[in-house]
Every structure is written in C-alpha cells, then in structure tokens.
Write a protein that holds these residues in place. Structure first.
Motif, mmCIF file in Angstrom:
data_model
loop_
_atom_site.group_PDB
_atom_site.id
_atom_site.type_symbol
_atom_site.label_atom_id
_atom_site.label_comp_id
_atom_site.label_asym_id
_atom_site.label_seq_id
_atom_site.Cartn_x
_atom_site.Cartn_y
_atom_site.Cartn_z
ATOM 1 N N LYS A 1 32.267 46.406 36.541
ATOM 2 C CA LYS A 1 31.275 47.466 36.441
ATOM 3 C C LYS A 1 30.212 47.224 37.495
ATOM 4 O O LYS A 1 29.608 46.164 37.554
ATOM 5 C CB LYS A 1 30.645 47.465 35.045
ATOM 6 N N LYS A 2 30.020 48.217 38.343
ATOM 7 C CA LYS A 2 29.011 48.103 39.391
ATOM 8 C C LYS A 2 27.884 49.056 39.040
ATOM 9 O O LYS A 2 28.105 50.255 38.918
ATOM 10 C CB LYS A 2 29.612 48.485 40.738
ATOM 11 N N GLY A 3 26.709 48.521 38.866
ATOM 12 C CA GLY A 3 25.605 49.383 38.471
ATOM 13 C C GLY A 3 25.880 49.956 37.101
ATOM 14 O O GLY A 3 26.559 49.343 36.282
ATOM 15 N N LYS A 4 25.384 51.157 36.870
ATOM 16 C CA LYS A 4 25.545 51.714 35.540
ATOM 17 C C LYS A 4 26.769 52.595 35.406
ATOM 18 O O LYS A 4 27.279 52.802 34.323
ATOM 19 C CB LYS A 4 24.317 52.555 35.195
ATOM 20 N N LYS A 5 27.204 53.144 36.500
ATOM 21 C CA LYS A 5 28.229 54.174 36.369
ATOM 22 C C LYS A 5 29.539 53.917 37.063
ATOM 23 O O LYS A 5 30.491 54.655 36.836
ATOM 24 C CB LYS A 5 27.672 55.486 36.925
ATOM 25 N N MET A 6 29.594 52.945 37.911
ATOM 26 C CA MET A 6 30.838 52.745 38.638
ATOM 27 C C MET A 6 31.720 51.737 37.922
ATOM 28 O O MET A 6 31.315 50.595 37.724
ATOM 29 C CB MET A 6 30.552 52.230 40.047
ATOM 30 N N PHE A 7 32.901 52.209 37.544
ATOM 31 C CA PHE A 7 33.860 51.316 36.901
ATOM 32 C C PHE A 7 35.088 51.189 37.771
ATOM 33 O O PHE A 7 35.488 52.139 38.429
ATOM 34 C CB PHE A 7 34.274 51.872 35.536
ATOM 35 N N HIS A 8 35.660 50.028 37.744
ATOM 36 C CA HIS A 8 36.844 49.815 38.556
ATOM 37 C C HIS A 8 37.717 48.768 37.876
ATOM 38 O O HIS A 8 37.209 47.810 37.307
ATOM 39 C CB HIS A 8 36.430 49.324 39.950
ATOM 40 N N ARG A 9 39.008 49.002 37.940
ATOM 41 C CA ARG A 9 39.930 48.055 37.339
ATOM 42 C C ARG A 9 40.669 47.341 38.460
ATOM 43 O O ARG A 9 41.138 47.971 39.400
ATOM 44 C CB ARG A 9 40.932 48.789 36.449
ATOM 45 N N ALA A 10 40.762 46.030 38.363
ATOM 46 C CA ALA A 10 41.503 45.257 39.361
ATOM 47 C C ALA A 10 42.593 44.492 38.638
ATOM 48 O O ALA A 10 42.355 43.933 37.575
ATOM 49 C CB ALA A 10 40.580 44.286 40.074
ATOM 50 N N TYR A 11 43.790 44.520 39.204
ATOM 51 C CA TYR A 11 44.902 43.857 38.533
ATOM 52 C C TYR A 11 45.879 43.286 39.560
ATOM 53 O O TYR A 11 45.805 43.598 40.749
ATOM 54 C CB TYR A 11 45.629 44.854 37.627
ATOM 55 N N THR A 12 46.745 42.458 39.071
ATOM 56 C CA THR A 12 47.830 41.965 39.924
ATOM 57 C C THR A 12 49.140 42.174 39.189
ATOM 58 O O THR A 12 49.145 42.397 37.984
ATOM 59 C CB THR A 12 47.708 40.449 40.208
ATOM 60 N N ARG A 13 50.189 42.079 39.949
ATOM 61 C CA ARG A 13 51.513 42.218 39.315
ATOM 62 C C ARG A 13 52.029 40.839 38.952
ATOM 63 O O ARG A 13 51.844 39.912 39.723
ATOM 64 C CB ARG A 13 52.506 42.864 40.303
#
Length: 408
Positions: free
Chosen positions: A396-408
């Motif tokens: 979560k970056k700041g209040k509104k930016m969400f991002h998912r990071a994954y690997t295989r």
RNA sequence: GGGGGAAUUCCAGAGCGGUCAAAUGGGGCAGACUGUAAAUCUGUUGUCACUGACUUCGGUGGUUCGAAUCCACCUUCCCCCA
C-alpha cells in the motif's frame, strides 16, 4: 420527456444555434448529425466518451449519428484551447490512431446501414486543390471575423501558425461536404469547438443558402474549473491497457463532493428521477453516490463484469473485506531477488509504484508504505521470496494506491 | 527585409563568474485531520552506491583555476517597424 429536454435537464447542452429548430429535429428523429474526433492519440479518453454517450442518446431517439474521424484535420491540428502549437504527427501515426479510434467506437455505437456511419475526412480533405479551395470556400471567410474567434484570440499572444489558422476552414469544409453528400444537418462538439462549428453553418448558408445547425456539449469541469478526465499522469483513457478498469473506477470514486451529481447526471444513463433523489444526499452519504458513478461508468466503458471486479476490489481494499485479486499487480521475476530476499526500495521500483530509488526511499522515510498492513519503517527492510508465492504480498502506497506483487 | 528581446528543473518564474541541484509560487508525492471528499497544517520534490559522487539551466564551440551567469556561431520563439 423528450430527448432535447432530457439533454437540457442533464446539463449537457452548452450552446445552440437555433433552439427551436434543433429541438424539433432531434425530438422527431430527423437529425443527421456528426461529431468529429481528431486522432491525437491512440486511444479515446473521457472527453470523447461524453460525445459518444451523446451520440448514443440521440441514436436511441431515432437520429442518425455520423462519427467523423479527423484523419485529414489531424494533419493540421486544432489550435482551440491550446497555448502552444501541437506536435505535428506523421501520416502513419494518424492512420494508426484512426484505426484505434474506430475499434473503440464500435463498442459504444451501432454502425451499419441505416444506423450510425463512420467516415474519415482524409477521404475528401486530402484531395483538395489549394487554389480551388481558396476560390471555393476561402472567399467566404473573413479573416477579421476569424481573428475575433475565442480560440484564436488566446493564441494571438503566443503565436499562431498559418497551418493551424486553417483548421477552422477545414472543419467548416467537412460540415459543408457532409451536408451535401450525407445530408448531415447538424454538428455537435465540445464547447471549445463553438467557433469552428459556426464556421461550418456559416459556410453552408453562404454557399448553399441553406440552414444547418450546431450544438455544443458542456465541457466537463470540476468545481475548481479544471477540465475533468485528466490526472497528473495524463488523460483517463478508455483503453484498458492504458488506464485499467480499476484505475478508471477509482478516478470516478474519488471525484470531489461538489462534482458527483453533476457527473452522474451528465455521464450516466440512469433515469433522471433516480438522480434527482440523490440530489438530497449529503456528507458521507455522497460516498454512495460516488460508488454509483464509478460503477456505472466502468460498466459503460469496460462492461459489467469489469465493473463488478473493480467495485469488489475497491470495497475490499478500503472497507477491509473482499477480494484482492483484481487490483493492479506485478509478477516479480526471480532475478529481482538476492539470496532469496528483495529490498523494500527495489520492490517499490519494481512494481512501478516509484519511478526512482530516491523517491522510494523518501516514501518509506515519510511512512507512506505498508506491506501486508505493516508499516515499513526502515529503508533497509527486506522481504523473503517465499512470502511472494501464491497470493503474493499487498503493498500500500499512501492512502489509495494498492499493488499486489507475487512470484511464480 | 530592418530593429529589439527571450530560451532555467513538471509548469510559471528568480538567478552578483565561485557560497547553485539552482530563490519563490503552482503542481506532484507523503504525513496529520477525515468520508477513498474539500479545506487546512507539516514534510518532501534531479539521479545514484544518498554525511559522498554524478548529470542538469535551448545547441555547438571558446574565455577562465572555475560558467546557468562572459564571448562567438547556430536553432527556436516573442515584440516593434515594413
């Protein structure tokens, strides 16, 4: 309520040349109208979307729309609303953009015989002969008048090239041409197009002694007087690969209180009675209205399924529950890990959440980063590769930016 | 065609030859407050291996120990006269 009255009630109509005649024409389905789209980018954006909706509304009321793609006018460049000259585009770029526009428009408007038409003004503008054109239509334009037009006035301070000065003539010629060949009797466009559009009706009157009509759509401005549909990163695009459905949804979910109802009225197809009821909402209740706005528009542009996903994702992220699978995400290649770990700064940059290491560092130092709901307090923090397996981690970056990071 | 002026970081706009990564404002980003709103306050805003180094002030050369600042040429734009 008839279509003209509905457009009025929705606040879509900015200026008209002849209200009585136009009302008569559109309410009785007798208008053959065109809206021009200049291919300045490879995707349509929110501004175009309004015009497309208007086409759809009028089509539903029995009128015949013509979508004019400006393959020819794009070669000239519209100076309206610009303080400097447009970048000249190559013929190839223009053609590519025209193709992209066409694809996107087909999603909104039904084309076909007796339905909407799509034409490209390159088909007739490119064939024009300079001297002939000057004699045929050039004589009908008064430079004195043109210079008085608002769109040129602004440019008189910064400089206006002869090329762009001719834009109005080209656009007027379009109308004149389609009036004769396609029976097009009306032109719609953004309010910034008013003077260009009048050029067309004037030309038709002078050359043919006939009446044609023009109407402009209110520009969508927010309460601060800025054009909507723009973000710091640029326009809000309709192409899902340029603005994802989730981002699109979030843009509308985040409009200011003062603008929600106006947007719902102008952009959605919800019945007016329903909208009038929302008018009484205030305070945090408006959040509900914003959800409706965001959902409806995402549905129109990206389809019901995408709208559901975006809404679900947003609710999940902001209200605590729900799925996270549709948020923007990045797959991290194994090469990003060293000894099975990735540093916080590298992670932010890899996901595109920060453009540079410096910014990522600052962001962490200012306490703006959460990974799986835990604040990252140290710029040296590192995460295990194992944690990224499967669902991955939520950043979560700041209040509104969400991002998912994954690997295989 | 003649004369004058300008080009600075995302934008606007300061900037004595060294103390300039460059004032100030806007915008952006983050924090506080909140309702994923607005307003307000605070911090931050070239890049990197971040107590250091490196690349930036239209372009190319030059003067100098040292240039955003001085000189020459070029490019683009603006203004005035024709």
């Amino acid at each position: 309520m008839q279509i003209y009255e509905e457009l009025r009630a929705r606040g879509l109509i900015a200026q008209v040349t002849d209200e009585e005649e136009i009302r008569e024409l559109v309410n009785n389905g007798k208008a053959v109208f065109y809206i021009g789209f200049d291919p300045t980018a490879d995707s349509l954006h929110v501004g175009h979307f309004m015009a497309l909706c208007l086409m759809k509304r009028l089509q539903m009321a029995g009128n015949r729309p013509i979508a004019l793609i400006g393959g020819g006018t794009g070669m000239v460049g519209d100076p309206s609303g610009r303080t400097d000259m447009r970048q000249m585009m190559t013929t190839e770029t223009i053609q590519h953009n025209c193709d992209c526009f066409k694809k996107q428009m087909e999603r909104f408007i039904e084309f076909g015989p007796d339905k909407a038409m799509m034409v490209n003004n390159a088909d007739w503008l490119m064939k024009l002969n300079y001297i002939e054109l000057l004699r045929e239509v050039g004589a009908c334009f008064s430079v004195n008048n043109m210079l008085r037009a608002e769109c040129y006035k602004q440019r008189m301070e910064k400089g206006l090239s002869f090329l762009e000065f001719n834009y109005m003539i080209m656009q007027s010629y379009d109308f004149y041409h389609m009036f004769q060949t396609l029976g097009c009797n009306m032109q719609f466009g953004g309010d910034d197009q008013w003077s260009n559009m009048l050029g067309g009706t004037e030309l038709i009157r002078r050359k043919l002694g006939r009446d044609a009509y023009a109407m402009t759509i209110t520009l969508l401005m927010n309460s601060e007087g800025k054009k909507m549909g723009k973000t710091a990163k640029g326009a809000v695009w309709l192409d899902p690969s340029k603005t994802t459905p989730f981002e699109f949804y979030q843009y509308w979910r985040n409009v200011g209180d003062a603008d929600v109802l106006k947007c719902i009225r102008m952009l959605t197809f919800l019945p007016l009675e329903e909208i009038d009821a929302m008018d009484k909402w205030e305070g945090s209740q408006l959040n509900r209205a914003k959800e409706i706005l965001a959902y409806e528009l995402t549905k129109l542009v990206h389809g019901g399924e995408e709208a559901e996903k975006a809404q679900e994702t947003a609710r999940g992220l902001f209200a605590g529950a729900g799925s996270t699978e549709h948020m923007p995400s990045t797959e991290l290649p194994a090469a990003k890990f060293e000894d099975g770990k990735i540093g916080a700064i590298a992670l932010l940059v890899a996901c595109g959440l920060c453009p540079s290491n410096g910014e990522a560092r600052r962001l962490i130092q200012q306490g703006g980063v959460l990974v799986n709901d835990r604040k990252v307090a140290d710029i040296a923090a590192a995460f295990d590769q194992a944690d990224f397996q499967g669902e991955g981690v939520i950043i979560k970056k700041g209040k509104k930016m969400f991002h998912r990071a994954y690997t295989r």
